[in-house]
Enzyme design. Structure first.
Site, PDB file in Angstrom:
ATOM      1  N   THR A  68       0.855  -1.194   0.000  1.00 31.43           N
ATOM      2  CA  THR A  68       0.000   0.000   0.000  1.00 31.43           C
ATOM      3  C   THR A  68       0.886   1.238   0.000  1.00 31.43           C
ATOM      4  OG1 THR A  68      -1.930   1.041   1.019  1.00 31.43           O
ATOM      5  CG2 THR A  68      -0.355   0.033   2.527  1.00 31.43           C
ATOM      6  N   ASN A  69       0.331   2.390   0.290  1.00 29.75           N
ATOM      7  CA  ASN A  69       1.127   3.623   0.284  1.00 29.75           C
ATOM      8  C   ASN A  69       0.658   4.520   1.431  1.00 29.75           C
ATOM      9  OD1 ASN A  69      -1.085   5.408  -0.748  1.00 29.75           O
ATOM     10  ND2 ASN A  69      -0.947   3.974  -2.448  1.00 29.75           N
ATOM     11  N   ARG A  70       1.261   5.695   1.537  1.00 31.90           N
ATOM     12  CA  ARG A  70       1.045   6.527   2.736  1.00 31.90           C
ATOM     13  C   ARG A  70      -0.159   7.452   2.641  1.00 31.90           C
ATOM     14  NH1 ARG A  70       6.469   9.424   3.816  1.00 31.90           N
ATOM     15  NH2 ARG A  70       5.276  10.248   5.556  1.00 31.90           N
TER      16      ARG A  70
END
Ligand code: CTP
Length: 405
Positions: A211-213
């Site tokens: 995933t990402n931030r």
């Protein structure tokens, strides 16, 4: 667009229910948002909470039954009713709901309702059996048929000890519903706006994700701003944050799911704002069982995901929907060049170029530094502002597209 609650004259009717204590929070929050809140307590509401509580949080007189026959004589209800831009009754008891449905004017609150011409919002609170009683249900239907809006009741533990539908929804939900009710005549009234929010999550195995931030805050702020402007909002999201009331919320996890939902939702949408951070790569195969460390370092083969904006751009060329598309570009270097290239490649009407190289912009913070770019080469830089302000600015820019349509 300013918050639709600001500078509005709102009557908050409070009726006899233990949930009356929660109405103080509603009055306080509406006041803090800039609304002028006139509270009317029914006789039985005063058994649960005093007018002084409301006067203290609104800075205005709170009305009780005696005021119907008091100094201003019998015109109090007419003055209040006529001036009101929204009448919220929270909590709304079974008794008051039925009286309103049948046009009774036997207390200050019901008289004021009869004298008003504004939208009516009701947050019922009563025991489950009472809400489900055919008499209450018939009254609810009558009021709905006349355009009244109900929020709740919610399911939960009731004062009687029973569990079922009857609890008043939270003050935050009542406030969100009031905000919705006051925004319906905005410049995007009747327009369907689809917004995406959050970072997609691509499974590696049943417990691990790529995933990402992205926090989703910017996307949610756009959804609120679009609804404040009057739009009917569909929010396709990977995260769960306070969402605008009555928005259609579609929860997704992966880029593929997001693509499917965006395609469906934009088939008749006026505007798509793609604020989500979509993964560009995903594990080619998600393991069905948890990968065990005894087996050594795993080799995870990645494959590209679909570019949602690009695919929607192709749909738009074929069918003309969605009418307008706005993208976001989070860049850590060559901000404007990279964003301009994406604007062209994805055939967007506007891109919001977001400088994430600085600690006060981008992921997980509450502010952003953005520049709006348009296909004709126009660039509009904005100062460091909150994500809410960025969202308002984005929606404000879109209004010209819909002015005469
Ligand atoms: N986007 C999309 N589908 C993807 C990736 C991105 O629709 N698979 C959208 C994002 O929601 C955003 C815009 O495209 O509105 C730009 O996203 P960004 O990640 O900045 O660009 P990419 O095209 O993924 O390019 P790169 O990651 O290489 O910078």
């Amino acid at each position: 667009m300013p918050n639709p609650l600001a500078n509005k004259r709102i009557i908050l009717g409070v009726t006899g229910s233990i949930a009356a204590y929660k109405a103080a929070e509603i009055a306080s929050h509406l006041t803090q948002t800039g609304a002028f809140v006139d509270v009317i307590l029914t006789e039985s509401a005063t058994k649960f909470i005093t007018p002084l509580t409301f006067q203290s949080v609104t800075g205005r007189k709170a009305y009780v039954e005696a005021d119907l026959w008091g100094g201003e004589g019998h015109v109090t209800h007419v003055g209040l009713g006529r001036a009101a831009e929204l009448l919220v009754i929270a909590p709304a008891s079974a008794n008051t709901i039925s009286r309103l449905a049948h046009g009774f004017g036997d207390n200050l609150l019901t008289l004021t309702a009869l004298a008003s011409h504004c939208p009516l919002l009701l947050a019922p609170a009563m025991d489950a059996g009472m809400f489900e009683h055919p008499a209450t249900q018939a009254s609810v239907k009558l009021l709905k048929d006349r355009g009244a809006v109900f929020i709740g009741p919610a399911e939960g533990h009731l004062a009687s000890g029973l569990v079922g539908p009857g609890r008043m929804v939270s003050p935050a939900e009542v406030i969100a519903a009031a905000r919705w009710a006051l925004s319906r005549k905005g410049p995007l009234a009747g327009k369907k706006v689809v917004v995406t929010a959050g970072g997609t999550q691509e499974p590696i195995d049943p417990v691990r994700l790529v995933t990402n931030r992205s926090s989703g805050k910017q996307g949610y702020a756009v959804a609120w701003a679009a609804q404040d402007a009057g739009a009917d909002v569909t929010l396709i999201t990977t995260v769960n944050l306070p969402a605008p009331c009555f928005a259609k919320i579609i929860a997704v996890q992966t880029a593929d799911q997001m693509h499917r939902e965006v395609k469906k939702a934009t088939a008749d949408a006026d505007l798509l704002v793609m604020a989500a951070a979509v993964a560009d790569f995903r594990p080619a195969r998600a393991a069905t069982d948890k990968i065990k460390k005894e087996k050594g370092l795993p080799e995870i083969e990645m494959e590209p995901t679909i570019d949602i904006l690009q695919s929607i751009g192709e749909e738009r060329e074929k069918h003309g929907w969605p009418k307008r598309v706005v993208g976001f570009a989070a860049e850590s270097r060559d901000l404007l060049d990279n964003a301009a290239a994406k604007l062209q490649r994805k055939r967007l009407d506007m891109i919001v170029a977001n400088d994430i190289s600085r600690p006060d912009a981008g992921f997980e913070v509450d502010t952003n530094r953005v520049t709006f770019l348009f296909p004709d080469g126009t660039a509009i830089p904005l100062p460091k502002i909150s994500k809410e302000e960025v969202a308002e600015a984005v929606i404000d820019r879109t209004l010209v597209w819909f002015k005469n349509s």
